[in-house]
Design an enzyme around this catalytic site. Structure first.
Site: not given
Length: 1353
Positions: A823, A901, A1282
Site C-alpha cells: 500500500e 482503528r 479484512e
C-alpha cells in the site's frame, strides 16, 4: 528444433547422435533439446528457465527452497533402478550444471489455455484454488509429479506432496478439495462414507431458501489420462548404457566438476582437499546466495555408483552417501513393512524424522551424506544416527576406515572427524535387536518443513528377558553447537530397572547436563531445556507401553491409561469441509452472474503459468538490474561510502544515492522519510543507495562490495525502550466515554494486566518488484510496479524527479499478493528504481529477494496493551481502561490510522458503559511498520477478548455466557457514538453455536481432558465486528472508465488493483448486471494512472464497494445514451444498439465516480461516523495441545460470516478462509525475532513460518449468513477482505482454554488461574504455560555483559 547457447553459429545437429564433449551441457526442457557450451555453475535452473528460455511460469518466491513457487519436475533414467524416475525439485536451488541428460518439465509443458489445460491445471482453477496465483504453478507441478508417479493417490499422499509448497491467499482448503478429486479414496462419498462431517449429514433446512454446498461441480472435470503425458526424450533413453564421463564447466568465479567414478572423486579430493561436494545443493546453494560464500571448485559426485548403492547387510541397511533422502525413506519404509517389528525400531525413528524433514522438492535431491557432513547443530538425523551408533565408512586415496557415529564424531561447530582428503562413502543404519527400543522426537514451530528447536534420538537395550538397562543412549540436536550425547546421564543408569526411580534420576541429571547459556543462539532457553526432559518422559512411557505388550514378569511399572496419549505419534485425519451460501433467486437470468460462484477470471492463466506478473515481463534490449544497498546499523551517522570494489564487479554501471536526485529526497506519507539516507541511518535495512549492473547476480555482488563506515548512535528497539525514553511519533490518541471513576467504584472485581501481540510479515509470495522505463522526452517515465497504490507511486516518483505527475505513468497488471504490504512501502523500491532509470537513461528492473523484502519493508505493528477492567460478579463489564502502544518503527507511515482503528475496535462486540482507550506510536530504530490486513483492528480486538477471557475465569462462568451478556444489541451506540444498524451479530452467534454443536462438544472436551493427562483440548467461540471505510474520509472515493467498442465488447478500467482478492472478477460481474450483457463481453486489462487518476489505494476492504459503485455509475451513463436506440429497436441486440449509437455519433465512453456519504469522525468531540457500516462474523474453534512439547493441532473450526448478499460466494468464502488462515499464522505461528542490536533474524521461510497445508483445521466449515442484504453497498453486498481475519483468535483462546485445563491438573495449589499468554501462542509459549514436573524453570539470570539472542520488539 534444439536450442543452442554459447556458439555464435549453432551447428544444426538434427538427429545425429550427440557429441559428448566435456564442456557441453545437454538437457531437455518440455521436450525441447537445450545444448549450452558455456554455462555458468552459479546459474540456477530457475534463472536459466526465466531468462535464457523465457519460461516465466516458474516463479521466484524465496530463493531458498522454502516456498515451492519454483517447483518443476525432473525426469531421468536411473541406472541403479533401471527405470525412468520423475521427481519434483526447487528450481531456485537446482544448479543448471547438475541437469546433464535430464528432462525438465515446467508448468508450461503440461498444458495451456491456448491448447488444452492439463486436468491438474483445470481442477485447481475451477475449484477456486488460485487467488493471486503466484504459488499456483509450483503447486500444480507438485501435484503433477505425484500423479506421474501415482495416478491414483490417496488423500494422505496428496497432502504429503505439498509439504514443500506455501500459499498465502487461499487458506489451502480449495486446493486440497479440488485435488481430492484425483484420489482413489477422495471426492464425494455420496453419504456412504465413514466421515461424520460428510456434506450429506448436514441438517436439512426446510425454509424457502435453497442452500448450495457446492462451489464447483467435479462432474465436469476432464478425466486424467496417463497415456496422454509427454514422453521421456528417446535420445536420453538411448544413452542409458553409454558410460558416463567426467564433465567440467568453467564459470566466471566457479568451476563445476561432475565426477563419474569413485577414483576420480578421490583423486580430486587428494589434489584439492577443500573442494565442496554438492549433491542436492540444498545447503551450499543457500550459503552462496544468502551468506555470500564463494566455493571456487565444486565437485558433484551424484553419478558415482558406489555413492548411490543400497545394500542389505547382516547388521543393517547400508546407504551410499549420495542417496537422496527420498530413496532412504522408501527403502526403510519397505523394510519396516517386511521385517519383524523388533528389528525395525531404529528405522521407524529415522522415518519419523524424515516424515517432517522437508518438502518432497528437497528430499528428492538432498543426500544422506550431505545431511551428516553439514554437521548442523540442529540436524534432525544426526542425533538418531548417534543414538543408534550408525556406521560411517570413510575413504580417501588408498585408505578406508569405518567409524561408529558417537559423541566424538562432531568435534566442534560444523566440523566432523573426517580428514580433509576423506569423503563419507556410506552410512549403515543398524537393525535393532530383541529387547532394544528406539524413539526419535523433534519439536519445531510448524509441523511441516520446519527447522527443529530441539531434536533427539533415544535408545535403550535391556538385558535379556528383563527390564534392566544394558545400554542407554540419549542424543540431542539444538542443545549445543553440535549434536551431543548425554553421557553423564546415561552412564549412571546402567543395570538400573526401567521404573519411576530411573525416570526421576534421568530428569534431574538431564536438567543439569543439558544446560544452555542465557544468550544461547536460537534463544528459547527454558523451552529447549524443558523439551529434553519432556522427550525423555515420552520415551520412558513409549518403552513402558511396548514392555507392557511384551508382558514381562519383572516389576516393570504399568502405564497409567490417562498417560497413553502422550506416546502417540502425530496423526491427522484427512480434512473435511463444508461451505454454505445462498443460491441466487430462482428467477435470475442465466447471464446475470451476480451472486454466482464465478471462477476468478485469470485462474486458468495462473494455473498454466501464462498470467504475467511484473518480473515476468520480457526484458528490454538494454535493460539494467538494480540492487539496494542498505544500512547494517540500527542508528548511526554515515561517515563514508566506498564503491571502488563494487566498480570492479563485471557489468557494473553506476551507484545511485541521494546526491543523484534531481528533485526532492524527502518522501513518505508524512514527509518524514528520505528516498536515500543522507547523513544518518535510523534502522537496519535503511536504504542508503543502489548499484546498477547488467545482471541481478552482478548487482548482488556489487551491492555486497560497497563499503560503508558508521559512527554508531544509541538505538531504541523495543516498545518498552520507547516508553522509557519517551520516544513517540505524534501525540497521544484517546477515546473516552462515560465516567471511569464511577464505573470502577461500582465494580465487584477489578483486574489489570498486560498483553503483547507480536508483529507479522506479509509474506506475499511475490516480493516487491518495479520496472522503470525512461521515455527520453519531456521527463516522461513508465513504471510497471507490484503495488496497491498507483497514485502514491506516481506522486513520489514525480516529486523525487522534480517533474509534474502527468509525466509519470504507473501500470499494474496484477500482484502476487499484497495484504497491505504494497500500500505504501512499495514506493521505497519504485522511487529508487525510477532514479536509476533517470540517471542511466535505460530501463531498470529490480525484484527484491525475500530476505531483503522482509528486512526493508516492515510488517504488522507489534502492540503492547496495559488494561484495567471492572466487572460485576455476574460477568457484566462496567468499566475499562486500556493503554495501547504500537511499535511504529523509524517513520510514521500509516501508524496513526492503524492506532485509530485499534481504538475504534477496542470494544470488539461489547457494550461497555465507562471506557477509556489511549494509543501511542513508539518511534524506534526498526523498519517502519505498515498496513496489514485488519489494520490495527485485530490487535485491538485480541486485547478485548484477552481481558474478557480473564473476566470469565475470575467469575467462574462459561466464557460464551459472559461474552453473550456483554454483547451489543441493534440500535446501541458504540464507544465512539456510532449507532449500530443492521446488527446481524446475534444471528451469526446463535447460528454458530448451533452449527458447531457447541454445548455437546464442550462436554466432550471435558471428558477428553479427564481421560488424558498429557494432552488437553480447548474450545472457544469468538465474535467480531469490523468497521468498513477508510478512517481518513477523503480516501473513500473511486473512479471508473468504461469504453464500449463497435463490436459490442467492453473495456473496463477502475481505480482498484488486482492482488488475488478477485476484485476485477467482481467488477466484471457488476458491469455485466448493470449493462445486462454477458461477462464474456467485458475485459479488464490493467490498472493505470492514465485511465483513472488520483485513485485511493486498494485497501481497507472497501475496493468492491467504492469501485463497484463507480463502475455502476459509468454503466448507467452508457445506458442513458443507448436508451433512444433501444426504443427505436426494442428487439435488437446489444451489438445493434452499440453500432447504431456509433453511427449516430454518440460517445461510447464514460467515466463514473463515487464517494461514500456521511463520513467524518472527530477525536476531539467523540462524534461523527468513522464507518459506513460494519461486517460481522463468529467462529468456534477446537484445538488439542501436547502439554509436554507445546505442540497443538487445530481440530475443527466453524465460521458464520455476514457478507450481505454475496456478489460471488466462491470469492467471498475464499476471502473468509484465506483471512482466517492468515490470522491463524498471526496468533499461533508467525514470530519475528530481532537481535538486541535491531537486526531481523527471521528473513525467509526457513526461519519465519507461515501456515502450511497441514496447519488448517481438520474440519473447516464456512457458512455465509443468509437473508441479510446490506443497503449501503453495491448490489446489497458487504466488504469481506479484512473482517474474517480476527476470527482466528478463536484458535488462540481455545489454546488458552486447553492450557487452563493442563494447569488445573498439573499445577501446584498456588498455580494461578490467570496466566500470561502473549500472541503468537507458539509451542514455546504453550509449553512454558503448561507448568508441570518436567518444566525446567529458573533459567540463570542474564550476566551483565551478555545480551539475549533475541528481543520482543
Amino acid at each position: 528444433m534444439p536450442v543452442f547457447f554459447g556458439s555464435e553459429t549453432p551447428e544444426v545437429q538434427g538427429l545425429r547422435p550427440m557429441k559428448t564433449t566435456a564442456d557441453e551441457l545437454v538437457f531437455f526442457v518440455n521436450g525441447k533439446k537445450v545444448v549450452d557450451k558455456n554455462v555458468d555453475p552459479e546459474t540456477t535452473l530457475l534463472a536459466y528457465l526465466r531468462r535464457k528460455l523465457g519460461l516465466c511460469g516458474t516463479k521466484l518466491g524465496c530463493g531458498e527452497g522454502g516456498c515451492g513457487a519454483c517447483t518443476v519436475m525432473l525426469s531421468k533414467y536411473d541406472r541403479l533402478q533401471n527405470k525412468i524416475v520423475h521427481f519434483s525439485v526447487n528450481a531456485c536451488l537446482a544448479p543448471v550444471c547438475s541437469l546433464h541428460h535430464v528432462a525438465v518439465t515446467t508448468v508450461e509443458g503440461i498444458g495451456s489455455t491456448k491448447t488444452r489445460l492439463h486436468p491438474v491445471q483445470e481442477r485447481i482453477a475451477k475449484s477456486h484454488g488460485s487467488q493471486c496465483g503466484f504459488c499456483t504453478p509450483g503447486i500444480v507441478m507438485s501435484m503433477y509429479t505425484l500423479l506421474r508417479n501415482q495416478p491414483e493417490p490417496t488423500i494422505e499422499e496428496i497432502e504429503d506432496a505439498f509439504q514443500g509448497n506455501l500459499c498465502r491467499c487461499t487458506g489451502y482448503r480449495p486446493i486440497l478439495q479440488g485435488f481430492r478429486t484425483f484420489a482413489r479414496d477422495g471426492g464425494c462419498c455420496g453419504g456412504k462414507g465413514e466421515n461424520p462431517n460428510c456434506c450429506m449429514n448436514q441438517k436439512e433446512d426446510h425454509t424457502h431458501l435453497t442452500l448450495s454446498p457446492a462451489l464447483f461441480n467435479p462432474e465436469g472435470f476432464m478425466p486424467l489420462d496417463a497415456t496422454q503425458e509427454p514422453i521421456f526424450p528417446p535420445e536420453l533413453l538411448r544413452l542409458k548404457d553409454t558410460p558416463q564421463k567426467q564433465l567440467r564447466f568453467e564459470g566466471e568465479r566457479v568451476t563445476w566438476i561432475q565426477a563419474a567414478t569413485l577414483k576420480e572423486l578421490l583423486d580430486l579430493k587428494a589434489q584439492h582437499p577443500n573442494v565442496k561436494l554438492v549433491v542436492g545443493n540444498t545447503e551450499i546453494g543457500i550459503e552462496m546466495k544468502f551468506k555470500n560464500k564463494l566455493f571456487p571448485v565444486i565437485v558433484c559426485p551424484a553419478w558415482i555408483p558406489e555413492l548411490n548403492a543400497v545394500e542389505h547387510r547382516q547388521e543393517g541397511i547400508c546407504f551410499g552417501a549420495a542417496c537422496p533422502l527420498i530413496s532412504v525413506e522408501k527403502t526403510l519404509a519397505e523394510a519396516v513393512d517386511k521385517l519383524p517389528t523388533h528389528k525395525t525400531e531404529v528405522f521407524r525413528g529415522v522415518l519419523e524424522q524424515l516424515r517432517w524433514f522437508a518438502g518432497k522438492q528437497v528430499k528428492s535431491v538432498a543426500s544422506l551424506g550431505g545431511n551428516i557432513i553439514t554437521a548442523s547443530p540442529i540436524s534432525d538425523l544426526n542425533p538418531v544416527f548417534m543414538a543408534c551408533g550408525a556406521k560411517m565408512t570413510l575413504v580417501s586415496q588408498g585408505t578406508k576406515r569405518t567409524v561408529r557415529m558417537d559423541h566424538t564424531f562432531f568435534p566442534a561447530y560444523r566440523k566432523t572427524l573426517l580428514k580433509p582428503e576423506e569423503i563419507l562413502l556410506s552410512v549403515e543404519i543398524p537393525y535393532s535387536r530383541e529387547g532394544e527400543y528406539f524413539s526419535a522426537f523433534k519439536q519445531a514451530s510448524r509441523r511441516e518443513d520446519d527447522i527443529a528447536k530441539v531434536t533427539c534420538g533415544m535408545r535403550v537395550l535391556f538385558k535379556s528377558g528383563s527390564t534392566e538397562v544394558e545400554e542407554l543412549a540419549v542424543c540431542f540436536g539444538g542443545m549445543a553447537d553440535r549434536t551431543v550425547s548425554a553421557l553423564g546421564t546415561t552412564q549412571r543408569q546402567l543395570s538400573k530397572v526401567w521404573n519411576e526411580e530411573l525416570l526421576q534420576d534421568v530428569s534431574a541429571s538431564l536438567a543439569k547436563e543439558m544446560c544452555l547459556a542465557p544468550d544461547a543462539p536460537g534463544g528459547m532457553v527454558e523451552f529447549r531445556r524443558t523439551l529434553t526432559l519432556s522427550f525423555f518422559f515420552k520415551f520412558y512411557l513409549t518403552v513402558l507401553q511396548k514392555l507392557g505388550k511384551a508382558d514381562l514378569e519383572d516389576k516393570c511399572a504399568k502405564l497409567d491409561p490417562t498417560y497413553a496419549s502422550a506416546t502417540l505419534l502425530f496423526h491427522k485425519d484427512p480434512p473435511a469441509n463444508v461451505q454454505f451460501f445462498q443460491e441466487v433467486p430462482s428467477g435470475q437470468s442465466e447471464e446475470d452472474m451476480v451472486g454466482r460462484p464465478l471462477v476468478h477470471l485469470s485462474a486458468t492463466m495462473q494455473a498454466s503459468g501464462e498470467a504475467v506478473y511484473c518480473d515476468d515481463m520480457p526484458r528490454h534490449e538494454n535493460e539494467l538490474s538494480l540492487r539496494l544497498v542498505t544500512s547494517t546499523k540500527a542508528h548511526a551517522r554515515i561517515k563514508s561510502i566506498d564503491t571502488s570494489e563494487a566498480q570492479r564487479v563485471p557489468g557494473f554501471v553506476c551507484f545511485v544515492s541521494a546526491d543523484d536526485i534531481p528533485g526532492s529526497n524527502v518522501t513518505g506519507i508524512f514527509n518524514d522519510e528520505t528516498v536515500f539516507a543522507k547523513d544518518e541511518v535510523t534502522c537496519i535495512g535503511h536504504i542508503i543507495g543502489a548499484v546498477v549492473t547488467d545482471t541481478p547476480e552482478h548487482a548482488q555482488r556489487a551491492a555486497q562490495a560497497v563499503k560503508i563506515t558508521y559512527e554508531e548512535l544509541p538505538a531504541i528497539i523495543t516498545i518498552e525502550d520507547a516508553i522509557k525514553n519517551q520516544s513517540f511519533h505524534g501525540s497521544e490518541l484517546k477515546i473516552e466515554k462515560g465516567n471511569l471513576k464511577e464505573g470502577f467504584a461500582e465494580a465487584d472485581n477489578i483486574i489489570s494486566g498486560e498483553v503483547y501481540i507480536g508483529g507479522q510479515d506479509h509474506f506475499y509470495l511475490e516480493t516487491h518488484c518495479t520496472i522503470a522505463i525512461p521515455k527520453g522526452e519531456a521527463g516522461e517515465m513508465e513504471l510497471f510496479v507490484s503495488t496497491q497504490n498507483t497514485m502514491k507511486t506516481q506522486s513520489f516518483v514525480a516529486k523525487m524527479l522534480g517533474v509534474p505527475e502527468n509525466r509519470i505513468l504507473v501500470r499494474v497488471k496484477r500482484m502476487g499478493g499484497g495484504f497491505g504490504g504494497k500500500e505504501t512501502r512499495s514506493t521505497l523500491l519504485s522511487t529508487a528504481v525510477a532514479l536509476a532509470a533517470h540517471k542511466t537513461g535505460r530501463p531498470v528492473r529490480c525484484m527484491l529477494d525475500r530476505d531483503e523484502d522482509m528486512l526493508i519493508t516492515g510488517g504488522r505493528h507489534p502492540f503492547l496493551a496495559r488494561y484495567k477492567v471492572g466487572f460485576m460478579n455476574t460477568g457484566k463489564v462496567v468499566a475499562l481502561e486500556v493503554d495501547h502502544y504500537s511499535n511504529a518503527g523509524n517513520s510514521q507511515d500509516l501508524s496513526q490510522a492503524i492506532m485509530e482503528r485499534a481504538l475504534f475496535h477496542m470494544d470488539n462486540c461489547y457494550k461497555i458503559p465507562n471506557i477509556r482507550g489511549t494509543g501511542r506510536l513508539c518511534k524506534t530504530n526498526v523498519s517502519s511498520n505498515t498496513a496489514f490486513r485488519g489494520f490495527g483492528g485485530p490487535q485491538g480486538m485480541l486485547i478485548a477478548e484477552y481481558w474478557m477471557s480473564e473476566v470469565a475465569v475470575t467469575c467462574g462462568l462459561p466464557a460464551e455466557e459472559v461474552r453473550r451478556q456483554n454483547m451489543y444489541e441493534e440500535g446501541d451506540l458504540t464507544h465512539f457514538n456510532q449507532k449500530l444498524e443492521g446488527f446481524t451479530l446475534t444471528r451469526c452467534w446463535e447460528e454458530c453455536l448451533a452449527s458447531s454443536q457447541y454445548e455437546a462438544r464442550r462436554k466432550e472436551v471435558e471428558k477428553f481432558n479427564k481421560e488424558n493427562c498429557w494432552k488437553k483440548r480447548g474450545l472457544c467461540i469468538i465474535p467480531t465486528k469490523f468497521g468498513i471505510s477508510f478512517t481518513v474520509p477523503f480516501l473513500n472515493q473511486a473512479g471508473a472508465l468504461v469504453h464500449v467498442y463497435t463490436d459490442g465488447s467492453v473495456l473496463l478500467t477502475h481505480g482498484g488493483t488486482e492482488m488475488g482478492q478477485g476484485l476485477h472478477t467482481k467488477m466484471i460481474q457488476v458491469a455485466s448486471r448493470a449493462l445486462n450483457i454477458s461477462t464474456s463481453k467485458i475485459h479488464i486489462s490493467e490498472t493505470s494512472t492514465n485511465t483513472v487518476p488520483n485513485t485511493s489505494p486498494t485497501a481497507a476492504s472497501v475496493s468492491t464497494d467504492i469501485n463497484g459503485q463507480a463502475v455502476y455509475e459509468a454503466c448507467q451513463t452508457i445506458l442513458k445514451r443507448l436508451e433512444p436506440f433501444k426504443k427505436k429497436k426494442p428487439s435488437g441486440s446489444w451489438e445493434d444498439w452499440v453500432t447504431d449509437a456509433y453511427l449516430g455519433a454518440v460517445s461510447l465512453s464514460a467515466t463514473g465516480f463515487y464517494r461514500t456519504p456521511d463520513l467524518g469522525y472527530s477525536f476531539k468531540t467523540n462524534s461523527g461516523n468513522p464507518f459506513h457500516y460494519f461486517s460481522y462474523g463468529v467462529a468456534c474453534s477446537e484445538v488439542e495441545i501436547d502439554c509436554l512439547t507445546g505442540d497443538h493441532k487445530n481440530l475443527r473450526t466453524d465460521i458464520v460470516m455476514d457478507v450481505g448478499s454475496s456478489l460471488n460466494p466462491a470469492i467471498d468464502i475464499g476471502q473468509v478462509e484465506g483471512a482466517f488462515v492468515q490470522g491463524l499464522g498471526l496468533f499461533t505461528l508467525e514470530e519475528l525475532h530481532y537481535s538486541p542490536e535491531g537486526s531481523l533474524h527471521t528473513r525467509g521461510p526457513s526461519t519465519y513460518k507461515i501456515p502450511a497445508f497441514g496447519s488448517i483445521p481438520v474440519q473447516f466449515s464456512v457458512s455465509l449468513l443468509r437473508d441479510c442484504p446490506n443497503k449501503k453497498a453495491i448490489y446489497a453486498s458487504k466488504a469481506v477482505g479484512e473482517p474474517p481475519l480476527f476470527l482466528a483468535a478463536s484458535i488462540f483462546f481455545a489454546i488458552k482454554d486447553a492450557i487452563l485445563a493442563a494447569r488445573a491438573q498439573h499445577g501446584k495449589d498456588n498455580t494461578s488461574k490467570l496466566f500470561c499468554l502473549d500472541s503468537p501462542a507458539t509451542p514455546e509459549k504453550i509449553r512454558n504455560a503448561c507448568v508441570n514436573e518436567f518444566t525446567v524453570s529458573g533459567v540463570p539470570d542474564m550476566p551483565k555483559n551478555c545480551k539475549p539472542w533475541c528481543l520482543r520488539i
